[in-house]
Write a protein that holds these residues in place. Sequence first.
Motif, PDB file in Angstrom:
ATOM      1  N   UNK A   5      23.915  58.474  91.773  1.00  0.00           N
ATOM      2  CA  UNK A   5      24.738  59.296  92.644  1.00  0.00           C
ATOM      3  C   UNK A   5      24.429  58.925  94.084  1.00  0.00           C
ATOM      4  N   UNK A   6      25.447  59.051  94.931  1.00  0.00           N
ATOM      5  CA  UNK A   6      25.236  58.770  96.340  1.00  0.00           C
ATOM      6  C   UNK A   6      25.994  59.749  97.199  1.00  0.00           C
ATOM      7  N   UNK A   7      25.747  59.681  98.479  1.00  0.00           N
ATOM      8  CA  UNK A   7      26.412  60.550  99.433  1.00  0.00           C
ATOM      9  C   UNK A   7      27.895  60.186  99.480  1.00  0.00           C
ATOM     10  N   UNK A  16      21.668  58.330 101.599  1.00  0.00           N
ATOM     11  CA  UNK A  16      20.891  58.990 100.568  1.00  0.00           C
ATOM     12  C   UNK A  16      21.505  58.768  99.187  1.00  0.00           C
ATOM     13  N   UNK A  17      20.624  58.473  98.241  1.00  0.00           N
ATOM     14  CA  UNK A  17      21.064  58.092  96.903  1.00  0.00           C
ATOM     15  C   UNK A  17      20.080  58.602  95.869  1.00  0.00           C
ATOM     16  N   UNK A  27      13.185  59.384  88.176  1.00  0.00           N
ATOM     17  CA  UNK A  27      14.219  59.337  89.208  1.00  0.00           C
ATOM     18  C   UNK A  27      13.564  58.977  90.534  1.00  0.00           C
ATOM     19  N   UNK A  28      14.308  58.326  91.384  1.00  0.00           N
ATOM     20  CA  UNK A  28      13.867  58.019  92.740  1.00  0.00           C
ATOM     21  C   UNK A  28      14.932  58.557  93.675  1.00  0.00           C
ATOM     22  N   UNK A  29      14.501  59.270  94.692  1.00  0.00           N
ATOM     23  CA  UNK A  29      15.431  59.842  95.663  1.00  0.00           C
ATOM     24  C   UNK A  29      15.266  59.106  96.986  1.00  0.00           C
ATOM     25  N   UNK A  30      16.343  58.553  97.457  1.00  0.00           N
ATOM     26  CA  UNK A  30      16.377  57.897  98.773  1.00  0.00           C
ATOM     27  C   UNK A  30      16.994  58.893  99.735  1.00  0.00           C
ATOM     28  N   UNK A  54      17.801  65.063 101.303  1.00  0.00           N
ATOM     29  CA  UNK A  54      19.067  64.474 100.872  1.00  0.00           C
ATOM     30  C   UNK A  54      20.162  65.528 100.970  1.00  0.00           C
ATOM     31  N   UNK A  55      21.379  65.109 101.239  1.00  0.00           N
ATOM     32  CA  UNK A  55      22.474  66.063 101.263  1.00  0.00           C
ATOM     33  C   UNK A  55      22.665  66.684  99.874  1.00  0.00           C
TER      34      UNK A  55
END
Length: 67
Positions: A5-7, A16-17, A27-30, A54-55
Motif C-alpha cells: 500500500x502507498x500514499x 510513505x509506503x 511488515x516494513x513501514x516507510x 505515515x498518513x
Amino acid sequence: MRKLSGDPDCKNGTCPTLWGTADGKDYVVQGYVINDPERLAQLDLPEGETAVMVPAAVLEEYFRAHR
C-alpha cells in the motif's frame, strides 16, 4: 519486499509506503522521520528502534483491500 500500500496522494513515487517481506511474516513501514523530542519521549523507544509517521490513508488502503 513487496509493496502492499502507498500514499494515494503520492506524486513522486517515494512516499510513505507499507511493505511486506517475501515470506509474509513481517511488515516494513516507510514514513516520515519523527524529530519532535516531545513525541519521541512519549514513545519511550528502546535502543535500536525508531518510529516513523505515515498518513492514515496508507494503512486504510491496505486494510480496505484485505477485508
